[in-house]
Design a protein around this motif. Structure first.
Motif, short mmCIF file in Angstrom:
data_model
loop_
_atom_site.label_atom_id
_atom_site.label_comp_id
_atom_site.label_asym_id
_atom_site.label_seq_id
_atom_site.Cartn_x
_atom_site.Cartn_y
_atom_site.Cartn_z
N LEU A 222 86.31 88.71 11.70
CA LEU A 222 86.16 87.26 11.60
C LEU A 222 87.36 86.50 12.16
N ALA A 223 88.46 87.20 12.46
CA ALA A 223 89.59 86.56 13.14
C ALA A 223 89.36 86.51 14.65
N ASN A 224 88.31 87.15 15.11
CA ASN A 224 87.93 87.14 16.54
C ASN A 224 86.49 86.63 16.60
N TYR A 225 86.27 85.49 15.98
CA TYR A 225 84.91 85.06 15.64
C TYR A 225 83.99 84.87 16.85
N ALA A 226 84.45 84.15 17.87
CA ALA A 226 83.58 83.84 19.00
C ALA A 226 83.13 85.11 19.72
N ARG A 227 84.07 86.04 19.95
CA ARG A 227 83.71 87.28 20.64
C ARG A 227 82.86 88.18 19.75
N LEU A 228 83.13 88.17 18.44
CA LEU A 228 82.29 88.91 17.50
C LEU A 228 80.83 88.44 17.62
N MET A 229 80.62 87.12 17.56
CA MET A 229 79.25 86.61 17.56
C MET A 229 78.56 86.82 18.90
N GLN A 230 79.29 86.73 20.00
CA GLN A 230 78.68 87.03 21.29
C GLN A 230 78.23 88.49 21.35
N SER A 231 79.06 89.39 20.82
CA SER A 231 78.69 90.80 20.84
C SER A 231 77.48 91.05 19.94
N PRO A 258 86.59 80.42 5.38
CA PRO A 258 85.90 79.49 6.29
C PRO A 258 85.00 80.21 7.30
N ALA A 259 85.45 81.37 7.78
CA ALA A 259 84.64 82.12 8.75
C ALA A 259 83.41 82.74 8.08
N ILE A 260 83.52 83.12 6.81
CA ILE A 260 82.35 83.64 6.09
C ILE A 260 81.28 82.55 6.02
N LYS A 261 81.70 81.32 5.77
CA LYS A 261 80.75 80.22 5.71
C LYS A 261 80.10 79.97 7.08
N LYS A 262 80.88 80.10 8.16
CA LYS A 262 80.31 79.97 9.51
C LYS A 262 79.28 81.06 9.77
N LEU A 263 79.62 82.28 9.36
CA LEU A 263 78.71 83.41 9.57
C LEU A 263 77.39 83.18 8.85
N ALA A 264 77.45 82.62 7.65
CA ALA A 264 76.24 82.37 6.87
C ALA A 264 75.32 81.37 7.58
N ALA A 265 75.93 80.47 8.37
CA ALA A 265 75.14 79.43 9.05
C ALA A 265 74.57 79.90 10.39
N GLU A 266 74.88 81.11 10.82
CA GLU A 266 74.45 81.59 12.14
C GLU A 266 72.96 81.94 12.19
N GLU A 267 72.36 82.20 11.03
CA GLU A 267 70.95 82.59 10.96
C GLU A 267 70.69 83.90 11.71
N ILE A 268 71.66 84.78 11.66
CA ILE A 268 71.50 86.15 12.16
C ILE A 268 71.73 87.05 10.95
N PRO A 269 70.69 87.71 10.44
CA PRO A 269 70.81 88.38 9.14
C PRO A 269 71.53 89.73 9.17
N VAL A 270 72.78 89.71 9.65
CA VAL A 270 73.59 90.93 9.58
C VAL A 270 73.95 91.19 8.13
N ALA A 309 72.20 81.97 1.67
CA ALA A 309 71.78 81.47 2.98
C ALA A 309 70.91 82.45 3.74
N THR A 310 71.13 83.76 3.54
CA THR A 310 70.46 84.76 4.38
C THR A 310 69.47 85.63 3.63
N GLY A 311 69.61 85.72 2.31
CA GLY A 311 68.78 86.64 1.54
C GLY A 311 69.22 88.09 1.69
N ARG A 312 70.33 88.33 2.37
CA ARG A 312 70.83 89.67 2.61
C ARG A 312 71.84 90.04 1.52
N ARG A 313 71.58 91.15 0.86
CA ARG A 313 72.48 91.59 -0.21
C ARG A 313 73.87 91.91 0.36
N VAL A 314 74.88 91.46 -0.33
CA VAL A 314 76.28 91.62 0.10
C VAL A 314 76.82 92.95 -0.39
N SER A 315 77.67 93.56 0.44
CA SER A 315 78.38 94.78 0.03
C SER A 315 79.82 94.43 -0.35
#
Length: 413
Positions: A222-231, A258-270, A309-315
């Motif tokens: 999450l410290a390399n957020y933009a490249r993470l999400m592109q990949s 803050p990056a966890i919150k951004k990830l939750a808004a991506e609507e990609i259920p990783v 936000a995602t319905g995906r169980r957290v580890s």
């Protein structure tokens, strides 16, 4: 999320009866600021950028780039098929491209990114660790693991790591730089090529490939957020990428709220994994320096919000370290904090720390591990002690680091 009752602070019933080993560095000096706090490095150091690669681009950008190189737009789809389906960047294998300009065209779209320095395989042959050299000489590692019914690749997202956690070999190295999206993707493509060549044992079926990705290699994803999400977008793109399931991709973090919150808004259920390692701020401040920014409760609130936000169980990832964080009262406190945020949203994965003889950083004894797991399960928290793979090749969690021997091998190559 409905308002939850406040979580009381749990302390050991008799502190004098509990052996508490404090974290400390061994064999290296932790970087600290002028006030003596462990330094955190969020920004990537300035270095020469890797060449732009097809995997760094959107599908539309690929078409434009192909046109810039003097080729018709449909050539972009041909290159995508070669790279993402046939797992090759070798122009000699791309016989559907014009022979006269093939090599130059492919070099412009698929420049080399990773050079394999060495490959280590376990005796059973079901785990392989790769050491890769990037274009600027930076070294990263990835680990390929075969399990019944699935193949998992642990990928790196940064060369080194800036989170400065004292028990992690990668964190001791500091951050060299962020990896590009294509450098992340190329780890998957190269692993798929190896699987197809039969080098991870007998394939279960002809189209066998990596099914699961865990961002638990070098770096804080999450410290390399933009490249993470592109990949991740390339991994999950069914038409223009690798066509993987988002549910087979796990993104792990030490708690960049803050990056966890951004990830939750991506609507990609990783799958989202929080590396917690302690339920109390007093210990976690020492174990995970980023806890000085975002405390345990803030990280857990963000994790719960990800589930909402995602319905995906957290580890929840929890390295069990002897006499440091494996106390029964800490299992109780962890269960209490998780249950305070509801039921059915979380799963805990304790993992015995990879032991170092004579060190304060060593794995919990098996009865202690069992009791920690028992208490969580008894409290209604689904908990599974995780298998540790690749220890004999230094490919297990927290062991990925470029050693002096690796540096020498890279220089010789």
């Amino acid at each position: 999320m409905p308002e939850q009752p406040p979580v009381r602070s749990t302390t050991p019933p008799d502190a004098s009866a509990v052996r508490q080993v404090r974290p400390r560095t061994e064999g290296w000096s932790q970087k600290k600021d002028s006030e003596g706090r462990p330094m955190l490095q969020f920004a990537s150091p300035k270095r020469g950028k890797p060449p732009v690669h097809l995997a760094d681009m959107t599908a539309e950008q690929r078409v434009e780039k192909v046109k810039e190189l003097g080729m018709p737009a449909f050539r972009a789809a041909q290159l995508e098929k070669h790279y993402f389906t046939h797992y090759t960047a070798d122009p000699e294998r791309m016989t559907d491209l014009p022979a006269a300009t093939r090599a130059e065209f492919v070099a412009g779209m698929l420049p080399p990114l990773l050079t394999e320095v060495r490959r280590l395989k376990t005796d059973r042959g079901d785990t392989i660790k790769f050491l890769w050299k990037l274009h600027d000489g930076a070294l990263v590692e990835s680990v390929l693991m075969r399990y019944p019914g699935r193949i998992t690749l642990c990928v790196s997202s940064q060369a080194g790591c800036g989170m400065n956690c004292p028990f992690c070999a990668t964190g001791q190295a500091g951050l060299t730089r962020n990896m590009s999206a294509a450098e992340i993707i190329d780890q998957v493509v190269r692993a798929n090529a190896l699987i197809r060549a039969g080098e991870l044992g007998e394939p279960e079926h002809p189209d066998e490939r990596v099914t699961n990705i865990v961002f638990m290699g070098m770096g804080e994803p999450l410290a390399n957020y933009a490249r993470l999400m592109q990949s991740v977008r390339v991994m999950t793109d069914q038409k223009h990428g690798l066509g993987m399931s988002a549910r087979g991709i796990t993104v792990s973090t030490v708690g960049l709220v803050p990056a966890i919150k951004k990830l939750a808004a991506e609507e990609i259920p990783v799958t989202f994994a929080l590396s917690l390692h302690a339920p109390d701020d007093q210990l976690r401040d020492e174990l995970i320096p980023v806890n000085s920014r975002w405390k345990v409760d803030e990280a857990l609130d963000a994790a719960r919000a990800y589930f909402d936000a995602t319905g995906r169980r957290v580890s929840i990832e929890y390295a069990l370290i002897k006499d440091m964080n494996d106390h029964a009262w800490r299992a109780d406190l962890l269960a209490e904090k998780l249950n305070a945020r509801g039921r059915g949203w979380v799963h805990v994965n304790p993992i015995p720390l990879n032991p170092t003889p004579g060190s304060v950083w060593t794995s919990s004894e098996k009865p202690v591990q069992a009791e920690f797991v028992r208490r969580l399960n008894a409290a209604g928290i689904p908990t599974t002690l995780r298998d540790t793979r690749g220890k004999e090749i230094d490919g297990a969690c927290g062991q990925l680091v470029a050693t002096e021997e690796d540096q020498a091998a890279a220089a010789a190559g």
